[in-house]
Structure formats: C-alpha cells, structure tokens
Enzyme design. Structure first.
Site, PDB file in Angstrom:
ATOM      1  N   CYS A 293     -17.646  24.050 -21.801  1.00 43.15           N
ATOM      2  CA  CYS A 293     -17.159  24.866 -20.689  1.00 43.15           C
ATOM      3  C   CYS A 293     -16.360  24.022 -19.705  1.00 43.15           C
ATOM      4  O   CYS A 293     -15.297  24.445 -19.219  1.00 43.15           O
ATOM      5  CB  CYS A 293     -18.308  25.579 -19.990  1.00 43.15           C
ATOM      6  SG  CYS A 293     -19.603  24.476 -19.350  1.00 43.15           S
ATOM      7  N   HIS A 320     -22.279  21.209 -11.495  1.00 48.38           N
ATOM      8  CA  HIS A 320     -22.578  22.201 -12.533  1.00 48.38           C
ATOM      9  C   HIS A 320     -23.882  22.937 -12.259  1.00 48.38           C
ATOM     10  O   HIS A 320     -24.888  22.333 -11.869  1.00 48.38           O
ATOM     11  CB  HIS A 320     -22.658  21.497 -13.893  1.00 48.38           C
ATOM     12  CG  HIS A 320     -22.503  22.393 -15.071  1.00 48.38           C
ATOM     13  ND1 HIS A 320     -23.446  23.336 -15.427  1.00 48.38           N
ATOM     14  CD2 HIS A 320     -21.504  22.497 -15.985  1.00 48.38           C
ATOM     15  CE1 HIS A 320     -23.037  23.987 -16.516  1.00 48.38           C
ATOM     16  NE2 HIS A 320     -21.869  23.494 -16.861  1.00 48.38           N
TER      17      HIS A 320
END
Length: 491
Positions: A293, A320
């Site tokens: 991602c 994150h």
C-alpha cells in the site's frame, strides 16, 4: 434567503434526473461516468451534488449539474461503446471553449471513437469474455476487494468474483460470520446493497453476484472447474506465500490461469504499481505482485516529482495505521516493538517501501531511505517525502504542478490533490486514489522539498490491485477526455 433554498431544490431535481441516465449508461453501455475522478454510479442525489462541489477546490470555479446534465442526455442518445468518461472535465472544457462548437459537435470531437459502437452483439461478446476471479483469503484487503469487484460487476462486462477461499473457522456458523464481515465494516461502513447466504450450497449472494465460499487448507488441492470456474485469476491476499514457489502452488489447482499477490513479492516476481510500470505485465506472466500500500501511495508522486525536478536523494517516513500484525495489548511478537499495544502506542518499525520503489521505478534505485511509525488509528496513513532535488522549487510551483498531474495526466487515477487547511485522516477513508497530496502541508525552498501524502491503506490499495487485475484479464476501456501530461510542464 428563499432564493438559496429554491436554487438548492432545483439542483436536487436536476441531480435526480441524472441518476437514471448514469445507471442506464453503465448497465446498458458499460460506460463508467465520473466527475473529476469521483465516481457517480450508484450515488445518491447528495453524493452527485457533492461531486460537483468538489470541482471548486481544484479548478477555482463552480461546476453545476446544469453543466453536466446536457452532456449526460446527449451521451444517452449516442449508443456509446464501453468507456470511462469524466463528464465533469468534459463540461468544464465545453464551457471554457465558449460555445465554439455545438454540444453534439463537441462530443463528436472528444469521444467520437466510441459513438455508435454499442450493439447487442458486442455486449454479448463482452459478457462471454468476462474473467473469473477468486479471492484466496478474506481479511481486510480481501473484503475490500470483494466490495469493489461486486460494485463494478453492475455493467456486466468486467471481472466476476466467483469464489472466496478460506480456512474453516471454529464456529458452526462460519459462513454467516463471513457474510456479516462483508456486510458491516467499522471503518468503511455498511455494504452498499444486499447480502444473503445460501447455506445449502455454501455461498454468499451479494447484489446478485453468486460467490461460492470454499474451505481449504492449501492452495494446490482445489478443483475450481467443479464449481464452473475456468481460467481464473487468483488474488492471494493472505500474505503467507510471497515467492514463486509458494504462489506457484495456486497454479497446480484446476481452473487457475494466473495469480496476483497483495503484498510485496520476493525474488524475481514483478512488483507492479499500476500507473507506473503496469506496462511490464505480459501475457506470459503467471505470477505478479501488486507491491504494498505504501509503495503504491508514494511511487506515483515520486515519479511525477522526478520527471519534473529530478530527485537526487531523500527519506520517506511513513505514519501508518496499525494492522492485524500488531497486538491489541502487550504480548509476545517476533518483530521488534510490534508486541506492544497497537491502540495505545506509537510504534517505530521498519518498512521496505522506500527501497521497493526502485522495483517499479528503477531510476530511483539507491536514492531513498525509509522508516515507519505505526500509530493508534485503524485506517488511513501518511507518507512524508523529504527530498533533495536537481532543480530549485517553490511551494506554489510544486503544488500547481501536482494539481495538474492529479487532474489531467496519466497519473490522475493514482494521484489526488487536496488544498484545505482542515482535512484530517478520516476525510480520506474510502479514497480510491493511491495517494493524496496535501497542498497545505508542502514545504519547499531551494533544492529541498517536503511533501505530505495521505492514503487509504485499505481502499486505495485495493483499487490499485483491481486495476492490475483488469489489465491481466484484458478488461480495459478507453478513458475520456484523453489524458496527457500538462503542456505547461512538458519537457
């Protein structure tokens, strides 16, 4: 005050009239419509009005339903072939040209190659060419992939989710639990549509899509053809197997033609970031990776900056959201620091995303370092790109360049752009872009540039995976208006 309410009511009425046109173009012609990258299929009246309102942020001018409605009406008469059409950009372009052409003449010039291309025979052939897809695993990414695939099946001529493969859970109502997790999501909200369970045949029916649930302990022992599944693309979202030997086990099962991994691949597996190196995909590739991602979020922005200004070196810091790999409370974990409670701590950890950029963008090999901080949020992350460039830059120049790249370049599906001093992470839940540049946070001076890039590490990444699968399946449609690098920034 009454005139404001009257204007709103009148725009609501026009948006209501747009809905059947949008739906008919999608289901009859497989024409996907959008407004500046915001999909308007299956949207409510308010959703359509909000998509129009968004244009004010990026074009410094209003876009009204009165601008787009005539374009939809005209398109509905033209028997269009399959395509993705941004009616917002068409409307702005038509308005800016000041009526030099009639609307019909304008559309003939802009989308002429698909006018009159729809036919019952072509629709029938497209249906026959629909590609079977199997989800191997049904976790966070698996369920987001399922939602996107089901949503996109409405036109009938796309990928078709045929099966989900999972390990048998301990509960007697395992099937109902799987369906419930698809139906309700604490981050992304309720499923848009209806879901029912066929207990006798072990299947989930979602918006008319009949999805077989198959229980298995291994990828190489299945016979998908016994379920009517042929030449399927398997999307392995378990992360258990990441090299050719492991992922190659899928190819030993009957009915599988290709495999794509939703994690960085190891060894010689091609790591694909759609929009950057998807031209590397060939018909001979049986196993591919959609990278990570974070790699998907940062690589398009890095490419745009490198193409225009040249990147000498830099550091990527990823902030994150926590993931299932971490513990809810302090407990043993084989990784450093990840054993500490994810909802209670910021956790420094490693990331290979910066180095992985070079697998999709070789010209940046050895130029980037990276690290990561896991933070107590369930979704939406941020990458901070701290770059030294070959050319001098200004905040205004960089932001204008990235705005144009987000709106009018080949990377418009990957790069989004926001210019608001009030946005926070939850504002980007559900974003289908790989990354979103936060213009208000840009820092630039001399040869130094710092960019802040948001990304929905679940939905945005899943959209990138589906784009890869579409190309693997040969299900690609022309995009209008035609995309090209903005002229003012061309070499």
């Amino acid at each position: 005050m009454n005139e404001h309410l009257s204007d709103w009511t009148e725009r609501e009425s026009t948006a209501e009239a747009m809905i059947p046109l949008i739906g008919r173009l999608y289901r009859k012609n497989n024409v996907v419509t959008s407004i500046y990258g915001r999909a308007i299929i299956n949207q409510s009246v308010i959703g359509i009005l909000r998509a129009h309102r968004y244009v004010r942020q990026v074009e410094n001018s209003e876009l009204s339903v009165h601008d787009t409605f005539p374009i939809l009406e005209a398109m509905d008469r033209l028997e269009l072939g399959c395509a993705h059409i941004d009616i917002g950009k068409l409307a702005v372009k038509f308005r800016n040209e000041g009526g030099a052409d009639s609307l019909d003449a304008f559309l003939q010039r802009e989308i002429g190659e698909i006018i009159g291309k729809h036919s019952a025979e072509s629709a029938s052939n497209a249906e026959k060419d629909t590609k079977d897809v199997v989800l191997y695993g049904f976790g966070r990414i698996g369920r987001l992939l399922a939602r996107i695939l089901i949503e996109k099946a409405g036109g009938g001529n796309n990928l078709r989710l045929r099966a989900i493969v999972v390990r048998k859970g301990g509960a007697s109502n395992d099937l109902e639990k799987r369906a419930s997790l698809l139906r309700r999501d604490s981050v992304h909200g309720s499923f848009k549509g209806t879901i029912s369970v066929d207990y006798d045949n072990c299947a989930i029916i979602a918006n008319g899509n009949y999805i077989k649930v198959i229980y298995s302990d291994g990828p190489d022992t299945l016979d998908y053809t016994s379920y009517g599944i042929k030449n399927a693309i398997v999307i392995d979202n378990t992360g258990i197997w990441r090299d050719e030997d492991g992922l190659g086990l899928h190819l030993k099962s009957k009915g599988v033609s290709r495999v794509i991994l939703t994690a960085p691949g190891k060894g010689n597996i091609k790591n694909i970031v759609y929009g950057i190196n998807n031209d590397w995909i060939t018909d001979d590739d049986k196993i591919l990776s959609a990278a990570s991602c974070t790699t998907n979020a940062i690589t398009p922005v890095l490419k745009a900056i490198h193409d225009q200004y040249g990147i000498e070196d830099g550091h990527v810091e990823t902030v994150h959201s926590y993931t299932n790999d971490q513990n809810l409370i302090d407990n043993y974990h084989k990784g450093s620091r990840r054993g500490r409670s994810a909802p209670l701590n910021m956790v420094i950890t490693e990331t290979g995303a910066a180095k992985a950029v070079a697998k999709a963008l070789p010209e940046l090999k050895g130029k980037l370092t990276g690290n990561a901080i896991r933070v107590p949020t369930p979704n939406v992350s941020m990458a901070i790109l701290n770059l030294n460039l070959s050319k001098e830059v200004t905040v205004e120049g960089v932001n204008e360049y990235l705005r144009e790249m987000a709106l009018h370049s080949e990377l418009q599906k990957q790069i989004d752009f926001v210019n608001s001093p009030e946005v926070v992470s939850t504002d980007f839940v559900g974003s289908r872009h790989a990354g979103i540049v936060d213009a208000q946070a840009t820092i630039a001076g001399g040869h130094r540039l710092i960019l802040y890039v948001w990304y929905d590490n679940e939905a945005g990444y899943s959209a990138q995976v589906v784009r890869c699968v579409n190309q693997m399946a040969g299900v690609t449609y022309p995009i209008f208006p035609k995309r090209e690098r903005p002229e003012q920034f061309a070499d």
